[in-house]
Design a protein around this motif. Structure first.
Motif, PDB file in Angstrom:
ATOM      1  N   ASP A  35      -0.443   6.416  -7.305  1.00 38.15           N
ATOM      2  CA  ASP A  35      -0.020   5.783  -6.476  1.00 38.15           C
ATOM      3  C   ASP A  35       1.075   4.567  -6.635  1.00 38.15           C
ATOM      4  N   TRP A  36      -0.013   4.086  -7.644  1.00 34.43           N
ATOM      5  CA  TRP A  36       0.302   2.737  -7.521  1.00 34.43           C
ATOM      6  C   TRP A  36       0.933   2.759  -8.911  1.00 34.43           C
ATOM      7  N   LEU A  38       3.844   5.065  -9.441  1.00 38.67           N
ATOM      8  CA  LEU A  38       5.062   5.031  -9.057  1.00 38.67           C
ATOM      9  C   LEU A  38       5.316   4.169  -8.236  1.00 38.67           C
ATOM     10  N   GLU A  39       3.876   2.734  -7.453  1.00 40.26           N
ATOM     11  CA  GLU A  39       4.772   1.779  -6.737  1.00 40.26           C
ATOM     12  C   GLU A  39       5.657   1.006  -8.595  1.00 40.26           C
ATOM     13  N   HIS A  40       5.112   0.996  -9.547  1.00 42.00           N
ATOM     14  CA  HIS A  40       5.492   0.024 -10.343  1.00 42.00           C
ATOM     15  C   HIS A  40       6.170   0.634 -11.977  1.00 42.00           C
ATOM     16  N   HIS A  44       6.194   2.224 -16.506  1.00 41.61           N
ATOM     17  CA  HIS A  44       6.036   3.361 -17.060  1.00 41.61           C
ATOM     18  C   HIS A  44       5.598   3.451 -18.660  1.00 41.61           C
ATOM     19  N   HIS A  73      -5.297  -3.138  -8.745  1.00 38.94           N
ATOM     20  CA  HIS A  73      -4.839  -1.733  -7.135  1.00 38.94           C
ATOM     21  C   HIS A  73      -5.918  -1.721  -6.722  1.00 38.94           C
ATOM     22  N   GLY A 100       4.456  -5.592   4.114  1.00 40.16           N
ATOM     23  CA  GLY A 100       4.331  -4.380   3.727  1.00 40.16           C
ATOM     24  C   GLY A 100       2.762  -4.285   2.401  1.00 40.16           C
ATOM     25  N   HIS A 102       2.654  -2.853  -0.255  1.00 40.87           N
ATOM     26  CA  HIS A 102       1.856  -3.168  -1.641  1.00 40.87           C
ATOM     27  C   HIS A 102       1.895  -4.479  -1.954  1.00 40.87           C
ATOM     28  N   GLU A 103       3.154  -6.061  -0.774  1.00 40.10           N
ATOM     29  CA  GLU A 103       2.974  -6.948  -0.796  1.00 40.10           C
ATOM     30  C   GLU A 103       1.381  -7.779  -0.992  1.00 40.10           C
ATOM     31  N   HIS A 106      -0.771  -7.312  -3.530  1.00 44.03           N
ATOM     32  CA  HIS A 106      -0.947  -8.510  -4.235  1.00 44.03           C
ATOM     33  C   HIS A 106      -1.033  -9.335  -3.541  1.00 44.03           C
TER      34      HIS A 106
END
Length: 142
Positions: A35-36, A38-40, A44, A73, A100, A102-103, A106
């Motif tokens: 999940d994390w 894919l958020e970044h 990749h 994360h 959100g 994700h932020e 962070h």
């Protein structure tokens, strides 16, 4: 307590990404890590590098270490899931609707980095109360 080596952490994220791309079955922890990942998408390529196990991410290079970032994360996700240290979940829940998920994570990561740095610099245990207080202060800004 689980205390993986740098190589074990890197191999875990590399394997998780490889398994995802090969549509192989993931463990629950790998699914959480994915999940994390894919958020970044900016990480990749790092996970696919031939030299991913040995590449250095020096602060002077101006680049975030993707393995450290993804590990933080995961650590924060675990902290939130069990509300440890106590109060972290409530502080997160103040930020998440505004920023959100994700932020908000962070923002917590910034606080975690600060208390870990202070702990290392002073040679003292991590100040968990101070950590949650920093998060609350950040949550109050938004």
């Amino acid at each position: 307590m689980f205390n993986p080596s740098r190589d074990q952490v890197r191999q875990f994220f590399i394997d998780t990404w490889r398994k995802h791309r090969a549509t192989e079955l993931l463990t629950p922890l790998e699914s959480m890590a994915l999940d994390w990942i894919l958020e970044h998408p900016e990480y990749h390529g790092d996970l696919e590098r031939e030299d991913a196990m040995t590449v250095e991410y020096a602060v002077e290079g101006g680049r975030t270490n993707p393995f450290l970032h993804l590990s933080m994360h995961l650590a924060i996700a675990e902290q939130l899931s069990i509300d440890q240290p106590p109060g972290i979940r409530a502080a997160y829940q103040l930020m998440a609707p505004k920023l959100g998920a994700h932020e908000a994570a962070h923002q917590i990561m910034e606080c975690l980095g600060q208390v870990v740095w202070e702990s290392q610099r002073l040679g003292k245990p991590l100040d968990t109360e101070g950590y949650v207080e920093l998060i609350r202060q950040r949550a109050g800004r938004f």
